[in-house]
Enzyme design. Structure first.
Site, mmCIF file in Angstrom:
data_model
loop_
_atom_site.group_PDB
_atom_site.id
_atom_site.type_symbol
_atom_site.label_atom_id
_atom_site.label_comp_id
_atom_site.label_asym_id
_atom_site.label_seq_id
_atom_site.Cartn_x
_atom_site.Cartn_y
_atom_site.Cartn_z
ATOM 1 N N GLU A 1 0.822 -1.214 0.000
ATOM 2 C CA GLU A 1 0.000 0.000 0.000
ATOM 3 C C GLU A 1 0.855 1.263 0.000
ATOM 4 O O GLU A 1 0.405 2.321 -0.441
ATOM 5 C CB GLU A 1 -0.914 0.027 1.238
ATOM 6 C CG GLU A 1 -2.246 -0.647 0.993
ATOM 7 C CD GLU A 1 -3.261 -0.439 2.112
ATOM 8 O OE1 GLU A 1 -4.335 -1.030 2.001
ATOM 9 O OE2 GLU A 1 -2.998 0.297 3.081
ATOM 10 N N HIS B 1 8.912 -26.574 -1.105
ATOM 11 C CA HIS B 1 8.309 -27.725 -1.770
ATOM 12 C C HIS B 1 7.153 -27.304 -2.675
ATOM 13 O O HIS B 1 6.393 -28.142 -3.149
ATOM 14 C CB HIS B 1 7.855 -28.746 -0.729
ATOM 15 C CG HIS B 1 9.016 -29.289 0.056
ATOM 16 N ND1 HIS B 1 9.603 -30.497 -0.210
ATOM 17 C CD2 HIS B 1 9.738 -28.726 1.067
ATOM 18 C CE1 HIS B 1 10.634 -30.673 0.619
ATOM 19 N NE2 HIS B 1 10.732 -29.613 1.395
ATOM 20 N N LYS C 1 -14.022 -0.398 -3.802
ATOM 21 C CA LYS C 1 -15.133 -0.043 -2.910
ATOM 22 C C LYS C 1 -16.248 0.621 -3.702
ATOM 23 O O LYS C 1 -17.420 0.290 -3.549
ATOM 24 C CB LYS C 1 -14.663 0.911 -1.802
ATOM 25 C CG LYS C 1 -13.775 0.258 -0.764
ATOM 26 C CD LYS C 1 -13.471 1.245 0.350
ATOM 27 C CE LYS C 1 -12.369 0.735 1.245
ATOM 28 N NZ LYS C 1 -11.845 1.752 2.142
#
Ligand code: PA5
Length: 445
Positions: free
Chosen positions: A286, A307, A421
């Site tokens: 951010e 792995h 949003k």
């Protein structure tokens, strides 16, 4: 000195002359930060927080934590992003990811309101059945949809169970001192509130009540956390690159970025560090990811991820570098015994501490990855405890701010977070988003 930057494994990728060349820019970025002249300078409350925190509120946090410990079996911590990740990271690192499953005198802690998944919410509600519950709702803006939605559900649950008055004494709100729906609601209902100061952004707020109250409830020594951060603040104020690992780390990651590296992988050999990785990713993602710039922060936990991701790191596209957080001492070691039959062929590890096996895995991996063309920075941390946690938080926060200034971005805003949003509100029919709704629905069909 606590956290120590080891640069040995980056020497083949970055020359001393490159560090010398970037030093004036790093010092300028540092000065910009310390003189409070840079972009986002109204969000620098975190810089002096380890010394200048509100001592009266700090005492209230401890008192509230003691009450929560006495009043409940389960604390539900509601929050998202910067109002969630730091507390969870501290809990998992300092107490273990299995905190809730272990016998203890402190309440279980569940984190809600960090997604919109009904399954996740329902699971936490089930876990609260038959338990004495308290809630710590955390939202700086007080208007974020995810925590607001979860809080609506838990407020109703507590009011049904304990009545309005009973619920009131079980709800703790951490929010803005004056603004936002949560503040209004808390004042109206009489919840005890804690403040997220105006000048401390969400992702820099772990050393405020946002992180400290859940930590204290879990029995984490928050005095030691603040002391570690305060010592880091002092040690990392030094101006010269050669004496300040925080500046050196910011410099090296910026040089690697300029040389074409696109991804920084934060690596740990402790599964308990998994949520610290998530906290780091928010902090750096951010802060740096704007104006089409910034390293993409990613993470692996080894040896687990060797792995799954090990192949890519070793031989995939050479767009990565790694920052390995290496704890020098295990909390509780494990001794590998000898087996006379040696059917599993593991006697070469007999009479060995498992921490040594883990360390050798780390050293072997660093050497393999650097030979494979992946620069490795190593942050040595003496051990996992409150003091080192506080130090590490401050180290990463400061290095992040300087990294942002080196990139010429504002490390303290997050304008991009609003886009999803707006679309979500429009698609859900929130009043005021009518035009956008039509536009988006046309695209979806
Ligand atoms: O770093 C940030 O500012 C964000 O990640 C916020 O912490 C997050 O969006 C939650 O916001 P709020 O605390 O206002 O609910």
């Amino acid at each position: 000195m606590s956290v120590k930057l080891i640069t040995r494994y980056v020497k083949d990728f970055v020359g001393e002359h490159e560090l010398a060349a970037i030093e004036p820019q790093v010092q300028a970025a540092h000065k910009l930060l310390m003189d409070r002249n840079g972009p986002g300078n109204d969000f620098l409350g975190w810089v002096d927080l380890p010394e200048n925190y509100d001592k009266e509120e700090f005492a209230r946090i401890k008192a509230a934590a003691a009450r929560i410990q006495a009043d409940c079996d389960v604390l539900v911590v509601i929050g998202i992003g910067g109002s969630y990740l730091g507390a969870r990271a501290a809990l998992e690192l300092l107490k273990t990811p299995y905190y809730n499953n272990l016998p203890k005198k402190t309440p279980d802690i569940y984190f809600a309101g960090n997604s919109i998944s009904p399954d996740s919410l329902n699971t936490i509600l089930k876990l609260c059945e038959g338990k004495r519950v308290c809630v710590n709702v955390i939202s700086k803006s007080g208007t974020t949809t995810e925590p607001a939605l979860a809080f609506r559900v838990f407020r109703e649950l507590l009011e049904e169970r304990y009545g309005k008055d009973g619920a009131k004494s079980r709800i703790y709100a951490t929010t803005d001192k004056a603004r936002g729906t949560l503040k209004e609601l808390s004042d109206r209902e009489g919840y005890e509130t804690f403040v997220i100061a105006d000048d401390v952004g969400g992702r820099y707020s772990v050393l405020t009540a946002v992180g400290l109250l859940p930590m204290a409830v879990a029995g984490i020594d928050i005095d030691a956390v603040m002391k570690g951060a305060a010592e880091a603040r002092k040690a990392l104020a030094v101006e010269k690159l050669c004496d300040n690992d925080c500046l050196k780390y910011a410099a090296l990651r910026n040089i690697l970025y300029r040389k074409g590296k696109q991804i920084e992988l934060l690596v740990s050999y402790e599964p308990a560090f998994t949520m610290m990785n998530e906290w780091f990713k928010q902090l750096y993602g951010e802060s740096e990811g704007k104006d089409n710039k910034g390293l993409f922060p990613a993470s692996v936990v080894c040896s687990t991820d060797l792995h799954s991701m090990g192949q890519y790191i070793q031989e995939g596209r050479r767009c990565l570098f790694e920052t390995v957080v290496s704890f020098q001492k295990a909390g509780e070691d494990f001794f590998v015994k000898d087996d006379p039959e040696n059917l599993d062929g593991l006697n070469f590890l007999s009479n060995q501490n498992m921490s040594i096996v883990n360390k050798k895995a780390m050293e072997g991996t660093i050497l393999a990855h650097t030979e494979g063309g992946v620069p490795n920075l190593v942050l040595e941390v003496p051990e996992i405890n409150e003091h080192e946690f506080g130090w590490l938080v401050y180290f990463f926060e400061k290095a992040c701010a300087i990294s942002g200034y080196l990139l010429a971005v504002n490390p303290f805003n997050q304008p991009g977070v609003e886009s999803y949003k707006k679309n979500m509100f429009a698609l859900l029919g929130k009043p005021g988003y009518e035009d956008r709704k039509a536009e988006l629905e046309a695209k979806l069909s």
